[in-house]
Scaffold this motif. Sequence first.
Motif, mmCIF file in Angstrom:
data_model
loop_
_atom_site.group_PDB
_atom_site.id
_atom_site.type_symbol
_atom_site.label_atom_id
_atom_site.label_comp_id
_atom_site.label_asym_id
_atom_site.label_seq_id
_atom_site.Cartn_x
_atom_site.Cartn_y
_atom_site.Cartn_z
ATOM 1 N N GLU A 10 0.802 -1.223 0.000
ATOM 2 C CA GLU A 10 0.000 0.000 0.000
ATOM 3 C C GLU A 10 0.832 1.269 0.000
ATOM 4 O O GLU A 10 0.447 2.282 -0.579
ATOM 5 C CB GLU A 10 -0.949 -0.025 1.205
ATOM 6 C CG GLU A 10 -1.933 -1.181 1.164
ATOM 7 C CD GLU A 10 -2.911 -1.155 2.316
ATOM 8 O OE1 GLU A 10 -3.022 -0.111 2.988
ATOM 9 O OE2 GLU A 10 -3.579 -2.177 2.543
ATOM 10 N N ALA A 11 1.978 1.255 0.649
ATOM 11 C CA ALA A 11 2.809 2.453 0.710
ATOM 12 C C ALA A 11 3.565 2.696 -0.596
ATOM 13 O O ALA A 11 3.937 3.826 -0.899
ATOM 14 C CB ALA A 11 3.803 2.339 1.867
ATOM 15 N N ARG A 12 3.756 1.674 -1.385
ATOM 16 C CA ARG A 12 4.578 1.778 -2.594
ATOM 17 C C ARG A 12 3.761 2.034 -3.849
ATOM 18 O O ARG A 12 4.196 2.768 -4.749
ATOM 19 C CB ARG A 12 5.417 0.507 -2.754
ATOM 20 C CG ARG A 12 6.305 0.484 -3.988
ATOM 21 C CD ARG A 12 7.162 -0.768 -4.001
ATOM 22 N NE ARG A 12 8.215 -0.701 -3.001
ATOM 23 C CZ ARG A 12 9.438 -0.254 -3.230
ATOM 24 N NH1 ARG A 12 9.774 0.199 -4.433
ATOM 25 N NH2 ARG A 12 10.346 -0.238 -2.278
ATOM 26 N N PHE A 13 2.571 1.432 -3.956
ATOM 27 C CA PHE A 13 1.797 1.500 -5.190
ATOM 28 C C PHE A 13 0.521 2.304 -4.985
ATOM 29 O O PHE A 13 -0.210 2.085 -4.009
ATOM 30 C CB PHE A 13 1.449 0.093 -5.675
ATOM 31 C CG PHE A 13 2.643 -0.814 -5.784
ATOM 32 C CD1 PHE A 13 3.704 -0.498 -6.617
ATOM 33 C CD2 PHE A 13 2.711 -1.976 -5.032
ATOM 34 C CE1 PHE A 13 4.813 -1.324 -6.707
ATOM 35 C CE2 PHE A 13 3.809 -2.810 -5.113
ATOM 36 C CZ PHE A 13 4.861 -2.483 -5.947
ATOM 37 N N SER A 14 0.225 3.171 -5.931
ATOM 38 C CA SER A 14 -0.935 4.056 -5.799
ATOM 39 C C SER A 14 -2.248 3.277 -5.738
ATOM 40 O O SER A 14 -3.192 3.674 -5.065
ATOM 41 C CB SER A 14 -0.976 5.052 -6.966
ATOM 42 O OG SER A 14 -1.025 4.365 -8.205
ATOM 43 N N GLY A 15 -2.318 2.164 -6.435
ATOM 44 C CA GLY A 15 -3.513 1.342 -6.397
ATOM 45 C C GLY A 15 -3.428 0.189 -5.426
ATOM 46 O O GLY A 15 -4.228 -0.739 -5.485
ATOM 47 N N LYS A 16 -2.445 0.236 -4.547
ATOM 48 C CA LYS A 16 -2.178 -0.776 -3.516
ATOM 49 C C LYS A 16 -1.540 -2.050 -4.074
ATOM 50 O O LYS A 16 -0.696 -2.663 -3.432
ATOM 51 C CB LYS A 16 -3.439 -1.141 -2.736
ATOM 52 C CG LYS A 16 -4.054 0.000 -1.951
ATOM 53 C CD LYS A 16 -5.243 -0.470 -1.132
ATOM 54 C CE LYS A 16 -5.863 0.674 -0.344
ATOM 55 N NZ LYS A 16 -7.032 0.220 0.453
ATOM 56 N N TRP A 17 -1.958 -2.470 -5.284
ATOM 57 C CA TRP A 17 -1.467 -3.703 -5.876
ATOM 58 C C TRP A 17 -0.635 -3.420 -7.125
ATOM 59 O O TRP A 17 -0.841 -2.422 -7.797
ATOM 60 C CB TRP A 17 -2.632 -4.604 -6.281
ATOM 61 C CG TRP A 17 -3.397 -5.213 -5.148
ATOM 62 C CD1 TRP A 17 -4.455 -4.662 -4.478
ATOM 63 C CD2 TRP A 17 -3.181 -6.493 -4.565
ATOM 64 N NE1 TRP A 17 -4.905 -5.530 -3.518
ATOM 65 C CE2 TRP A 17 -4.147 -6.665 -3.552
ATOM 66 C CE3 TRP A 17 -2.272 -7.532 -4.813
ATOM 67 C CZ2 TRP A 17 -4.228 -7.833 -2.774
ATOM 68 C CZ3 TRP A 17 -2.350 -8.686 -4.044
ATOM 69 C CH2 TRP A 17 -3.312 -8.830 -3.043
ATOM 70 N N ALA A 18 0.285 -4.343 -7.425
ATOM 71 C CA ALA A 18 1.071 -4.239 -8.657
ATOM 72 C C ALA A 18 1.426 -5.633 -9.148
ATOM 73 O O ALA A 18 1.484 -6.589 -8.371
ATOM 74 C CB ALA A 18 2.333 -3.424 -8.436
ATOM 75 N N PHE A 19 1.665 -5.737 -10.459
ATOM 76 C CA PHE A 19 2.067 -6.988 -11.086
ATOM 77 C C PHE A 19 3.532 -6.920 -11.506
ATOM 78 O O PHE A 19 4.024 -5.866 -11.939
ATOM 79 C CB PHE A 19 1.232 -7.257 -12.339
ATOM 80 C CG PHE A 19 -0.209 -7.567 -12.070
ATOM 81 C CD1 PHE A 19 -0.624 -8.859 -11.818
ATOM 82 C CD2 PHE A 19 -1.155 -6.549 -12.086
ATOM 83 C CE1 PHE A 19 -1.956 -9.148 -11.583
ATOM 84 C CE2 PHE A 19 -2.489 -6.827 -11.853
ATOM 85 C CZ PHE A 19 -2.890 -8.127 -11.598
ATOM 86 N N PHE A 20 4.211 -8.048 -11.404
ATOM 87 C CA PHE A 20 5.588 -8.174 -11.855
ATOM 88 C C PHE A 20 5.726 -9.488 -12.615
ATOM 89 O O PHE A 20 5.385 -10.555 -12.095
ATOM 90 C CB PHE A 20 6.566 -8.168 -10.674
ATOM 91 C CG PHE A 20 6.627 -6.873 -9.924
ATOM 92 C CD1 PHE A 20 7.633 -5.944 -10.187
ATOM 93 C CD2 PHE A 20 5.683 -6.572 -8.948
ATOM 94 C CE1 PHE A 20 7.692 -4.750 -9.492
ATOM 95 C CE2 PHE A 20 5.728 -5.364 -8.246
ATOM 96 C CZ PHE A 20 6.735 -4.451 -8.523
ATOM 97 N N GLY A 21 6.200 -9.414 -13.874
ATOM 98 C CA GLY A 21 6.403 -10.611 -14.671
ATOM 99 C C GLY A 21 7.879 -10.960 -14.734
ATOM 100 O O GLY A 21 8.714 -10.099 -15.024
ATOM 101 N N PHE A 22 8.199 -12.227 -14.461
ATOM 102 C CA PHE A 22 9.595 -12.654 -14.384
ATOM 103 C C PHE A 22 9.958 -13.527 -15.569
ATOM 104 O O PHE A 22 9.304 -14.522 -15.859
ATOM 105 C CB PHE A 22 9.832 -13.420 -13.081
ATOM 106 C CG PHE A 22 9.789 -12.551 -11.859
ATOM 107 C CD1 PHE A 22 10.947 -12.054 -11.291
ATOM 108 C CD2 PHE A 22 8.570 -12.206 -11.285
ATOM 109 C CE1 PHE A 22 10.909 -11.238 -10.185
ATOM 110 C CE2 PHE A 22 8.514 -11.391 -10.170
ATOM 111 C CZ PHE A 22 9.696 -10.900 -9.621
ATOM 112 N N ASP A 23 11.046 -13.140 -16.231
ATOM 113 C CA ASP A 23 11.572 -13.888 -17.365
ATOM 114 C C ASP A 23 13.070 -14.056 -17.134
ATOM 115 O O ASP A 23 13.856 -13.162 -17.430
ATOM 116 C CB ASP A 23 11.292 -13.155 -18.670
ATOM 117 C CG ASP A 23 11.800 -13.908 -19.877
ATOM 118 O OD1 ASP A 23 12.101 -15.099 -19.733
ATOM 119 O OD2 ASP A 23 11.892 -13.308 -20.961
ATOM 120 N N GLY A 24 13.471 -15.164 -16.545
ATOM 121 C CA GLY A 24 14.869 -15.356 -16.219
ATOM 122 C C GLY A 24 15.142 -15.155 -14.745
ATOM 123 O O GLY A 24 14.251 -15.191 -13.904
#
Length: 207
Positions: free
Chosen positions: A135-149
Motif C-alpha cells: 500500500e505504501a509503494r503503489f498508488s492502487g495498492k497492488w502491482a504486477f511483476f512478470g519474471f523472465d529469467g
Amino acid sequence: MRTCLWLCLAFLLPAQYDSKTTVARSTENTSSTQRPTYTADGRLKFPANYREWVYLTSGVDMSYSPSAMGMDHSMFDNVFVNPDAYKAFLQTGTWPDKTMLVLEARMAGSKASINKSGHYQTSNVMGREVHVKDEARFSGKWAFFGFDGDGPAKQVPKEAACYSCHEQHAAVDTTFVQFYPTLIEIAKTKGTLSASYLKDEATPAKK
C-alpha cells in the motif's frame, strides 16, 4: 494467445510460452522472505521459496478473452500465496498488506510413463508472475511483476489490461478469489466479495 490466471503474462510476456524459462536463481537476485523485497531501482526480487507457500489453485488452459489464440500444447496455472497472508485471509476474508500471490505457468504433458489419458504437469516452467499488495509503494495498492529469467523484475505498467480486468471482475480486493475453491466460501461468509464480482455473478441469472 491464451491468457493465464492473470492477463499480464499472456499479453506482456509472450516469449515465455514458447521456450523454457531458466529456473536457477542466485541468492543475489531472489528473496527468501514472505515479504516483498525490492532492489534500489524498484524491481521486485523473486520469492525463491514460493513452492513452500500455501497452494491455492490450478487452472488448465484458462482464458479470459473470447478471442484468445490457441497453442499446440496445454498449460497449467498454479497459484501460491505467502503463509502470513493466507492466515490473515482465513480470519478476515481479505488480503493484508504485503500479500504476494505467485502465478506459475507449467507446460502440460500427456501419454508418458504409465499415463494413457488426460494431462499432467511437466518440469517446463513457462513463466512466473507475482501480484503484490504494498500500500505504501503503489498508488492502487497492488502491482504486477512478470519474471523472465533470473533477475529482479520491473513493475508491469499500470496501462496493462491485467489491472483493469482485476479491478472490474475480481471477487476480493482485486484478486480472482472466485477461482480459489478453499477461499471463496470464506469471502462469502465474511461479506468481503466485491460489488463488481457480485454484479458479474448476477448478470447471467437475468438472462
